[in-house]
Design a protein around this motif. Structure first.
Motif: not given
Length: 294
Positions: A220, A244, A246
């Motif tokens: 990030v 972001k 994930e």
């Protein structure tokens, strides 16, 4: 027939004698008052005794005069207040316009500096309006064929890449923004030079980096720059910043989101980079696979 006067009115001195007597008394009083102030006390007492009558006689007139002055002053105050409010509003409007001009001038100066640092020559262009297609992230600019604009040219602002020209008219051109679903840009991570591709997901939606392994070295805050491997975007132009990541166990790929560095919705002026001397074939659609729906 003339009526006879009563005997009462025939008594006393004659009228001429009375006039002379009263005249002499009056002259004597005036001389005495002028030289010896004989009547000051009498005058003061009479003035005090007659003050209520004087007040009753002058009060209505004074009330009318004061009421008229009050109304005139109120009318003048209302007029001055309205004028001051108008001047205040005009001053506020001018201050806002000056502030907007200062911001715009600062942006234009930044564009000038950016144009001096770009690998190609650039033209200044202004946004006319958003594209009429509600499902596409596009803008219409005020430069077209008459300004030697052609499809495939890159649009920038002072902070980074805005998009790419996809349609040109004689006086206008249409730019496809980074966030458009049919837009992709080959990029590299500034920190480690890792090459990848960033895809648009729709206007006001984050950009996506797809098809990367969960353990990929992306963090990030990493900045994404154009890699230049497609020969359309010059290498090294700022594109986006990773916001972001994930990394879900069991998924084949990480989900990586980023936001454009260009301030697309905040300014009216952009730069259009001149086309290269030998432009490559211009793709009209994204060729990489779209993201899987979850």
């Amino acid at each position: 027939m003339q009526a006879n006067q009563p005997a009462f009115f025939k008594q006393g001195p004659k009228p001429l004698t009375r006039v002379l007597i009263f005249s002499a008394i009056s002259i004597g009083l005036m001389v005495g008052d002028a030289n010896y102030q004989l009547l000051n006390q009498v005058r003061d007492k009479l003035s005090l005794a007659l003050y209520p009558l004087q007040w009753l006689a002058t009060t209505p007139i004074n009330a009318l005069i004061e009421g008229n002055d009050y109304l005139q002053q109120q009318t003048q105050l209302v007029s001055e207040n309205k004028m001051l409010n108008n001047e205040k509003l005009a001053a506020k409007g001018m201050a806002m316009r000056l502030n907007a001009l200062e911001i715009e001038n600062a942006h234009l100066r930044n564009l000038k500096i950016a144009s001096e640092n770009t690998p190609r020559q650039a033209q200044l262009t202004k946004i006319l309006y958003n594209s009429r297609d509600p499902f596409a992230a596009k803008l219409v600019l005020d430069k077209g064929q008459q300004s030697d604009i052609s499809p495939g040219q890159i649009v920038l602002d002072a902070s980074g890449v805005v998009g790419q020209i996809v349609r040109v008219q004689p006086l206008t051109s249409e730019v496809r923004l980074l966030s458009d679903r049919n837009h992709m840009v080959p990029v590299m991570i500034e920190r480690n030079q890792l090459r990848t591709v960033v895809y648009g997901s729709g206007r006001h939606a984050p950009l996506e980096v797809r098809n990367m392994a969960p353990n990929v070295d992306i963090q990030v805050g990493d900045r994404l720059l154009t890699s230049g491997i497609d020969s359309i975007y010059p290498a090294g132009l700022p594109v986006a910043k990773v916001t972001k990541i994930e990394r879900t166990t069991g998924n084949a790929f990480a989900r990586i989101y980023s936001e454009p560095l260009a301030q697309i919705d905040q300014h009216r002026y952009f730069l259009i980079l001149d086309a290269p001397a030998t432009p490559p074939p211009y793709p009209t659609e994204a060729s990489a696979p779209k993201a899987k729906k979850h």
